[in-house]
Design a protein around this motif. Structure first.
Motif, PDB file in Angstrom:
ATOM      1  N   GLY A  56       4.045  -6.258  34.431  1.00  0.00           N
ATOM      2  CA  GLY A  56       4.403  -5.334  35.494  1.00  0.00           C
ATOM      3  C   GLY A  56       5.729  -5.667  36.093  1.00  0.00           C
ATOM      4  N   HIS A  57       6.355  -4.647  36.627  1.00  0.00           N
ATOM      5  CA  HIS A  57       7.516  -4.920  37.482  1.00  0.00           C
ATOM      6  C   HIS A  57       7.542  -3.844  38.555  1.00  0.00           C
ATOM      7  N   ASP A  58       7.906  -4.259  39.714  1.00  0.00           N
ATOM      8  CA  ASP A  58       7.862  -3.383  40.881  1.00  0.00           C
ATOM      9  C   ASP A  58       6.431  -2.866  41.033  1.00  0.00           C
ATOM     10  N   LYS A  59       6.246  -1.578  41.084  1.00  0.00           N
ATOM     11  CA  LYS A  59       4.893  -1.058  41.284  1.00  0.00           C
ATOM     12  C   LYS A  59       4.360  -0.395  40.017  1.00  0.00           C
ATOM     13  N   ILE A  60       4.961  -0.721  38.885  1.00  0.00           N
ATOM     14  CA  ILE A  60       4.498  -0.182  37.618  1.00  0.00           C
ATOM     15  C   ILE A  60       4.035  -1.347  36.761  1.00  0.00           C
ATOM     16  N   SER A  61       2.807  -1.263  36.286  1.00  0.00           N
ATOM     17  CA  SER A  61       2.265  -2.334  35.453  1.00  0.00           C
ATOM     18  C   SER A  61       1.483  -1.724  34.310  1.00  0.00           C
ATOM     19  N   ALA A  62       1.145  -2.553  33.343  1.00  0.00           N
ATOM     20  CA  ALA A  62       0.411  -2.048  32.186  1.00  0.00           C
ATOM     21  C   ALA A  62      -0.478  -3.134  31.624  1.00  0.00           C
ATOM     22  N   SER A  63      -1.504  -2.710  30.928  1.00  0.00           N
ATOM     23  CA  SER A  63      -2.390  -3.632  30.248  1.00  0.00           C
ATOM     24  C   SER A  63      -2.560  -3.184  28.811  1.00  0.00           C
ATOM     25  N   PHE A  64      -2.940  -4.139  27.973  1.00  0.00           N
ATOM     26  CA  PHE A  64      -3.128  -3.834  26.549  1.00  0.00           C
ATOM     27  C   PHE A  64      -4.402  -4.520  26.098  1.00  0.00           C
ATOM     28  N   SER A  72      -3.065   0.911  29.113  1.00  0.00           N
ATOM     29  CA  SER A  72      -3.003   1.756  30.300  1.00  0.00           C
ATOM     30  C   SER A  72      -1.766   1.394  31.112  1.00  0.00           C
ATOM     31  N   LEU A  73      -1.138   2.403  31.667  1.00  0.00           N
ATOM     32  CA  LEU A  73       0.027   2.230  32.539  1.00  0.00           C
ATOM     33  C   LEU A  73      -0.410   2.576  33.955  1.00  0.00           C
ATOM     34  N   TYR A  74      -0.159   1.673  34.887  1.00  0.00           N
ATOM     35  CA  TYR A  74      -0.589   1.859  36.268  1.00  0.00           C
ATOM     36  C   TYR A  74       0.637   2.054  37.143  1.00  0.00           C
ATOM     37  N   LEU A  75       0.643   3.149  37.881  1.00  0.00           N
ATOM     38  CA  LEU A  75       1.733   3.405  38.821  1.00  0.00           C
ATOM     39  C   LEU A  75       1.129   3.414  40.222  1.00  0.00           C
ATOM     40  N   THR A  76       1.557   2.499  41.043  1.00  0.00           N
ATOM     41  CA  THR A  76       0.999   2.415  42.386  1.00  0.00           C
ATOM     42  C   THR A  76       2.036   2.841  43.423  1.00  0.00           C
TER      43      THR A  76
END
Lengths: 113, 115
Positions: A56-64, A72-76
């Protein structure tokens, strides 16, 4: 084979969260995430290698999840600047020592004030 | 000092014509790609070259011929253009030998319209 992204489109108000999913029927080496704004080139966000990592960086993260062949890409706390089309790209072995990146059809994210 | 550049940015031409699109990267990367993005925004790989050698050649009509004079350049020549060739063509590059897990850097795209 093309990965499947969901949802196809999502509309958010500023400050809301979103999750974009990407799944593949092939064994994956890595998953890439790109964002493309209208009329521009895709821009790299992050890459996740097999091993089930999270980034992740800033408020965007991802998992594999390598076993499930899903990412999945997570935008908070979304911002207006997050608007665009998000593509996942799956890296799979294509033979002769090379890998091929295949993109999903994209998820159009619109953030409104 | 653009990393991946393409020319022209826009290309409007008649059916049946032959045209070329040029791509150059100054990143020192070994691998370059051509992608086609259609009107539905589907981004599909066409070709990949590693150090001037063709390594990926998807099911693309043979009217499309890539040429890599050196590892910093990958040009795309299209013969007998058809209406269905209208799309945005992106060039990209990555550092290594397409060994997987590599970031691809995209050029600004060439918007081709065939009339």
């Amino acid at each position: 084979q093309q990965p499947v992204q969901s949802p196809q489109a999502v509309i958010l108000r500023e400050g809301e969260d979103a999750v974009i999913n990407c799944s593949s029927s092939k064994a994956l080496y890595s998953v890439h995430w790109y964002r493309q704004k209208h009329g521009e080139a895709p821009v790299f966000l992050m890459i996740l290698l097999k091993g089930g990592e999270q980034k992740g960086h800033d408020k965007i993260s991802a998992s594999f999840n390598e076993k499930k062949q899903q990412s999945s890409l997570y935008l908070t706390a979304s911002q207006l600047s997050y608007s665009g089309t998000y593509f996942c790209g799956t890296d799979a072995y294509s033979g002769a020592g090379s890998y091929q990146l295949t993109f999903g059809k994209g998820t159009k994210l619109s953030v409104i004030p | 000092d653009t990393a991946v550049s393409q020319t022209p940015k826009y290309l409007v031409t008649q059916m049946g014509n032959d045209k070329s699109i040029k791509c150059e990267q100054n990143l020192g990367h070994d691998t370059m790609y051509w992608y086609k993005q259609d009107s539905k925004k589907f981004l599909k790989i066409m070709f990949s070259y590693n150090n001037k050698e063709l390594i990926i050649n998807e099911t693309v009509p043979n009217r499309f011929s890539p040429k890599s004079p050196d590892k910093a350049h990958l040009n795309l020549h299209i013969n007998s253009l058809e209406l269905g060739d209208s799309a945005v063509y992106f060039c990209a590059s990555s550092p290594g030998t397409s060994g997987g897990g590599e970031t691809q850097y995209f050029g600004p795209g060439t918007r081709l319209l065939v009339l």
